[in-house]
Design a protein around this motif. Structure first.
Motif, PDB file in Angstrom:
ATOM      1  N   ALA A 412       0.818  -1.218   0.000  1.00 55.76           N
ATOM      2  CA  ALA A 412       0.000   0.000   0.000  1.00 55.76           C
ATOM      3  C   ALA A 412       0.848   1.262   0.000  1.00 55.76           C
ATOM      4  CB  ALA A 412      -0.928   0.003   1.216  1.00 55.76           C
ATOM      5  N   SER A 413       2.050   1.184   0.540  1.00 59.10           N
ATOM      6  CA  SER A 413       2.902   2.382   0.607  1.00 59.10           C
ATOM      7  C   SER A 413       3.367   2.834  -0.779  1.00 59.10           C
ATOM      8  CB  SER A 413       4.119   2.110   1.498  1.00 59.10           C
ATOM      9  OG  SER A 413       4.880   1.032   0.993  1.00 59.10           O
ATOM     10  N   PHE A 414       3.136   2.012  -1.818  1.00 64.29           N
ATOM     11  CA  PHE A 414       3.545   2.372  -3.165  1.00 64.29           C
ATOM     12  C   PHE A 414       2.371   2.900  -3.993  1.00 64.29           C
ATOM     13  CE2 PHE A 414       6.567  -0.747  -1.624  1.00 64.29           C
ATOM     14  CZ  PHE A 414       7.780  -0.157  -1.937  1.00 64.29           C
ATOM     15  N   ILE A 415       1.181   2.975  -3.382  1.00 66.78           N
ATOM     16  CA  ILE A 415       0.047   3.606  -4.075  1.00 66.78           C
ATOM     17  C   ILE A 415       0.239   5.116  -4.011  1.00 66.78           C
ATOM     18  CG2 ILE A 415      -2.463   3.925  -4.044  1.00 66.78           C
ATOM     19  CD1 ILE A 415      -2.732   1.136  -2.883  1.00 66.78           C
ATOM     20  N   THR A 416      -0.029   5.801  -5.125  1.00 63.46           N
ATOM     21  CA  THR A 416       0.350   7.211  -5.228  1.00 63.46           C
ATOM     22  C   THR A 416      -0.797   8.189  -5.013  1.00 63.46           C
ATOM     23  OG1 THR A 416      -0.008   7.123  -7.624  1.00 63.46           O
ATOM     24  CG2 THR A 416       2.227   6.653  -6.806  1.00 63.46           C
ATOM     25  N   ARG A 417      -2.052   7.724  -4.996  1.00 63.26           N
ATOM     26  CA  ARG A 417      -3.169   8.638  -4.839  1.00 63.26           C
ATOM     27  C   ARG A 417      -4.006   8.232  -3.624  1.00 63.26           C
ATOM     28  NH1 ARG A 417      -6.648   7.795  -8.703  1.00 63.26           N
ATOM     29  NH2 ARG A 417      -5.582   5.967  -9.538  1.00 63.26           N
ATOM     30  N   MET A 496      -5.910   5.359  14.022  1.00 69.63           N
ATOM     31  CA  MET A 496      -4.889   5.830  13.087  1.00 69.63           C
ATOM     32  C   MET A 496      -4.193   7.022  13.753  1.00 69.63           C
ATOM     33  SD  MET A 496      -6.860   5.828   9.405  1.00 69.63           S
ATOM     34  CE  MET A 496      -7.217   4.313   8.523  1.00 69.63           C
ATOM     35  N   PHE A 497      -3.004   6.773  14.265  1.00 73.21           N
ATOM     36  CA  PHE A 497      -2.274   7.828  14.978  1.00 73.21           C
ATOM     37  C   PHE A 497      -1.155   8.386  14.104  1.00 73.21           C
ATOM     38  CE2 PHE A 497      -4.112   6.024  18.868  1.00 73.21           C
ATOM     39  CZ  PHE A 497      -4.394   7.185  19.579  1.00 73.21           C
ATOM     40  N   GLN A 498      -0.927   9.693  14.244  1.00 68.68           N
ATOM     41  CA  GLN A 498       0.271  10.328  13.694  1.00 68.68           C
ATOM     42  C   GLN A 498       0.882  11.131  14.832  1.00 68.68           C
ATOM     43  OE1 GLN A 498       1.660  13.495  12.701  1.00 68.68           O
ATOM     44  NE2 GLN A 498       3.350  12.267  11.839  1.00 68.68           N
ATOM     45  N   ARG A 499       1.976  10.608  15.364  1.00 68.26           N
ATOM     46  CA  ARG A 499       2.548  11.125  16.604  1.00 68.26           C
ATOM     47  C   ARG A 499       1.500  10.995  17.713  1.00 68.26           C
ATOM     48  NH1 ARG A 499       7.351  13.968  15.866  1.00 68.26           N
ATOM     49  NH2 ARG A 499       6.994  15.139  17.783  1.00 68.26           N
ATOM     50  N   ILE A 532      -1.856   2.259   7.356  1.00 69.94           N
ATOM     51  CA  ILE A 532      -2.596   2.900   6.267  1.00 69.94           C
ATOM     52  C   ILE A 532      -2.849   4.367   6.610  1.00 69.94           C
ATOM     53  CG2 ILE A 532      -4.766   2.908   4.978  1.00 69.94           C
ATOM     54  CD1 ILE A 532      -2.833   0.657   4.241  1.00 69.94           C
ATOM     55  N   GLY A 533      -3.130   4.636   7.893  1.00 67.25           N
ATOM     56  CA  GLY A 533      -3.306   6.027   8.316  1.00 67.25           C
ATOM     57  C   GLY A 533      -2.057   6.861   8.067  1.00 67.25           C
ATOM     58  N   LEU A 534      -0.890   6.289   8.384  1.00 71.52           N
ATOM     59  CA  LEU A 534       0.360   7.001   8.128  1.00 71.52           C
ATOM     60  C   LEU A 534       0.569   7.228   6.631  1.00 71.52           C
ATOM     61  CD1 LEU A 534       2.786   5.260  10.664  1.00 71.52           C
ATOM     62  CD2 LEU A 534       1.715   7.518  10.857  1.00 71.52           C
ATOM     63  N   ARG A 540      -1.294  12.880   1.826  1.00 66.57           N
ATOM     64  CA  ARG A 540      -1.879  14.214   1.985  1.00 66.57           C
ATOM     65  C   ARG A 540      -0.787  15.292   2.106  1.00 66.57           C
ATOM     66  NH1 ARG A 540      -7.151  14.408   5.951  1.00 66.57           N
ATOM     67  NH2 ARG A 540      -8.676  13.681   4.407  1.00 66.57           N
ATOM     68  N   VAL A 541       0.247  14.995   2.878  1.00 64.31           N
ATOM     69  CA  VAL A 541       1.350  15.950   3.024  1.00 64.31           C
ATOM     70  C   VAL A 541       2.017  16.183   1.673  1.00 64.31           C
ATOM     71  CG1 VAL A 541       3.626  16.314   4.044  1.00 64.31           C
ATOM     72  CG2 VAL A 541       1.745  15.454   5.461  1.00 64.31           C
ATOM     73  N   GLU A 542       2.219  15.076   0.909  1.00 68.68           N
ATOM     74  CA  GLU A 542       2.824  15.223  -0.418  1.00 68.68           C
ATOM     75  C   GLU A 542       1.953  16.086  -1.326  1.00 68.68           C
ATOM     76  OE1 GLU A 542       3.540  11.384  -1.993  1.00 68.68           O
ATOM     77  OE2 GLU A 542       5.124  10.880  -0.539  1.00 68.68           O
ATOM     78  N   GLN A 543       0.628  15.844  -1.244  1.00 69.48           N
ATOM     79  CA  GLN A 543      -0.272  16.651  -2.064  1.00 69.48           C
ATOM     80  C   GLN A 543      -0.221  18.129  -1.656  1.00 69.48           C
ATOM     81  OE1 GLN A 543      -4.161  14.806  -1.803  1.00 69.48           O
ATOM     82  NE2 GLN A 543      -3.844  13.776  -3.774  1.00 69.48           N
ATOM     83  N   LEU A 544      -0.162  18.370  -0.338  1.00 75.48           N
ATOM     84  CA  LEU A 544      -0.071  19.766   0.130  1.00 75.48           C
ATOM     85  C   LEU A 544       1.236  20.409  -0.312  1.00 75.48           C
ATOM     86  CD1 LEU A 544      -1.558  19.445   3.748  1.00 75.48           C
ATOM     87  CD2 LEU A 544      -2.587  20.615   1.783  1.00 75.48           C
ATOM     88  N   GLU A 545       2.344  19.630  -0.198  1.00 75.55           N
ATOM     89  CA  GLU A 545       3.632  20.178  -0.632  1.00 75.55           C
ATOM     90  C   GLU A 545       3.621  20.450  -2.125  1.00 75.55           C
ATOM     91  OE1 GLU A 545       6.456  17.307   0.606  1.00 75.55           O
ATOM     92  OE2 GLU A 545       6.600  18.072   2.670  1.00 75.55           O
TER      93      GLU A 545
END
Length: 572
Positions: A412-417, A496-499, A532-534, A540-545
């Motif tokens: 899943a980490s290689f899915i781009t969208r 789904m935690f981020q930090r 999956i949350g990460l 999302r971060v990549e899209q924002l950047e």
């Protein structure tokens, strides 16, 4: 309690263990069928026995204790009776000798079968508490273990005889209750007419058994009691027939794995039905009411009484007829590990004593400590080996299911969208749970959590202070959800935690087959949801950047155009 008493006599005090009265006394005591008081007729009298010294072949005896011909009588007990024919009535009494029949040789095997049935029944009842059908099946296995094959005082023996016969009579009706429950859960709802018919059949069984109990207790018979015996057999046959009909109907309507489970249940049921036919044939044709070791059909009875539970156990372990799940897995694994380690300890200690011959208590204690230390150090390797092979044999579907989920999480980490990742994760949740309801929510600040993908009875959004996200933030692991209508059909929630932030959560409904989520499944699903949350957060971060970079470029272009326009205006 019955099994414990049976073990005490059969395993620890075999010198006093015997068959029923007819086997202990050296003759067959056949009950009369004339109306009125039930007596016994002496058949196959063995010469040289205490009974042969006071009666002859064909004598009619009236027992002091009416059910003494059904009891297992202990060595040294007084056996009293009145000889009513031929000749004048005469009261006699003999002392029961030590029993030397074949029951001593088969008692241990029979007791092991009894323990097997009892253990399976207790496991079912305990693990599936609250599931009416599984509880009924567990009680059926427990009822089948009740025995009266141990010496006991008259009143005490009457209690166990009553329980034993009640258990035999109730087993078909308990199996029918299980079949109806299984059919109701997996095929179609049971109709009210079917429920009423079952209730009427159970009521008829209770009445018939009370009449039979009165006949045995008072040693009295009549045409009504004879008719009641026939009615009881018809009722038991109807119960078996109803069970076969229900399971056969489910088999016709089912397909795939469910069809296989129905077929296994049918085969196990037919084996049990064959057992009842053998016992009925013994009672009606051979005139042998007890399945003691002298009965010609005893070996057939032993084999059939083991085959049915064995097949059912295989169906439970391999095809999940009843979901015993994680507790069976752990019981098998650690039971096998304990057996291997104890055997290794015993064999090692025996080998040391035989070949090394340590001198002195201190040396023996040191050697025993070293052996124990070696076994302790090898425990994890033995456990891993046993767990791998046992689960490969009985729980292969677990491994296949988990391996597929782990592979998905890795890829899943290689899915781009993000939308593609959400859709893929939704498909994987549905596959892993067998079609359970699900929903994946992502945080929207103080507004709470909004469903990105969902299926089944799940809410569109979850408040930020809803009990589910509150519990997830508090425990930082998957949690079970109680009866909360605001969470739809969900039974577990995954974080789904981020930090330190709960950026999202997953809600899962019950599995389609009604199975429970095992602890290892919940842990694996929680890890998958977290990863999956990460991944979603990273996308999302990549899209924002990317969007930020595009905006910066647009600003630079606008600035450049603005400078050109200003320069052109100044030149003009």
């Amino acid at each position: 309690m019955s099994s414990a008493l049976y073990a005490q006599m059969a395993l620890f005090h075999p010198e006093s263990y015997g068959g029923v009265a007819s086997a202990s006394l050296g003759a067959k005591l056949e009950r009369t069928t004339d109306r009125g008081r039930i007596d016994v007729i002496v058949r196959d009298l063995k010469p040289g026995t205490p009974l042969a010294a006071v009666v002859r072949e064909g004598d009619r005896l009236r027992l002091d204790i009416p059910w003494n011909d059904f009891r297992t009588i202990g060595t040294g007990e007084t056996f009293g009776f009145t000889r009513v024919a031929p000749g004048p009535w005469q009261h006699l009494a003999i002392t029961v000798p030590d029993f030397t029949g074949s029951s001593k040789n088969v008692a241990n095997v029979r007791f092991l079968i009894t323990l097997f049935d009892l253990s399976l029944g207790l496991l079912l009842f305990w693990r599936c508490f609250g599931d009416t059908g599984a509880e009924a099946l567990g009680i059926a296995f427990i009822a089948a273990t009740i025995t009266s094959n141990f010496p006991a005082p008259p009143l005490w023996s009457m209690l166990w005889i009553t329980l034993a016969y009640a258990g035999v009579a109730a087993v078909p009706f308990l199996m029918l209750a299980f079949a109806l429950s299984f059919f109701d859960r997996h095929t179609r709802p049971i109709r009210n007419g079917e429920r009423h018919a079952y209730a009427v059949l159970c009521g008829a069984l209770a009445i018939s058994f009370l009449i039979a109990f009165y006949s045995n207790l008072t040693a009295f018979t009549s045409p009504l009691i004879h008719g009641n015996v026939l009615a009881l057999m018809v009722e038991i046959t109807l119960a078996y027939g109803g069970t076969v009909s229900v399971l056969a109907g489910g088999y016709r309507r089912a397909d795939g794995d469910l069809r296989r489970r129905y077929s296994l249940l049918l085969i196990a049921l037919l084996l049990t039905f064959a057992l009842s036919l053998v016992q009925t044939f013994s009672f009606l044709v051979l005139k042998r009411a007890k399945m003691d070791p002298d009965n010609p059909l005893y070996d057939v009875n032993v084999v059939l009484s083991l085959l049915g539970p064995l097949l059912f156990s295989y169906a439970v372990l391999r095809h999940r007829v009843v979901d015993l799940g994680f507790v069976v897995n752990r019981t098998l694994v650690y039971g096998a590990v304990s057996l291997i380690l104890l055997t290794a300890f015993g064999l090692t200690e025996w080998g040391v004593d035989k070949w090394l011959k340590p001198e002195g208590h201190q040396v023996s204690a040191i050697i025993d400590a070293l052996i124990a230390l070696g076994i302790f150090l090898t425990f994890h390797r033995v456990r891993d080996f046993v767990e791998h092979h046992l689960e490969a044999l009985f729980f292969r579907s677990w491994h296949d299911n988990e391996r597929t989920l782990r592979r998905f999480v890795f890829e899943a980490s290689f899915i781009t969208r993000p939308e593609a990742l959400l859709a893929a994760f939704a498909r994987e949740l549905s596959r892993f749970t067998g079609g359970a309801d699900y929903a994946l929510y992502l945080g929207e600040g103080d507004a709470g959590y909004r469903a990105e993908v969902r299926a089944g009875r799940m809410p569109d959004s979850i408040d930020i202070d809803h009990p589910a996200p509150v519990a997830l933030r508090a425990h930082r692991s998957g949690v079970e959800i109680g009866d909360d209508n605001s969470a739809g059909s969900a039974v577990i929630a995954l974080p789904m935690f981020q930090r330190a932030s709960l950026i999202g959560l997953v809600l899962l409904g019950p599995k389609a087959r009604g199975e429970h989520y095992r602890p290892d499944e919940q842990e694996l699903l929680a890890q998958a949801a977290h990863q999956i949350g990460l991944d979603l957060h990273a996308l999302r971060v990549e899209q924002l950047e990317k969007r930020t970079s595009e905006l910066v470029e647009q600003v630079q272009l606008l600035k450049a155009e603005n400078r050109s326009l200003i320069g052109a205006s100044a030149a003009a």
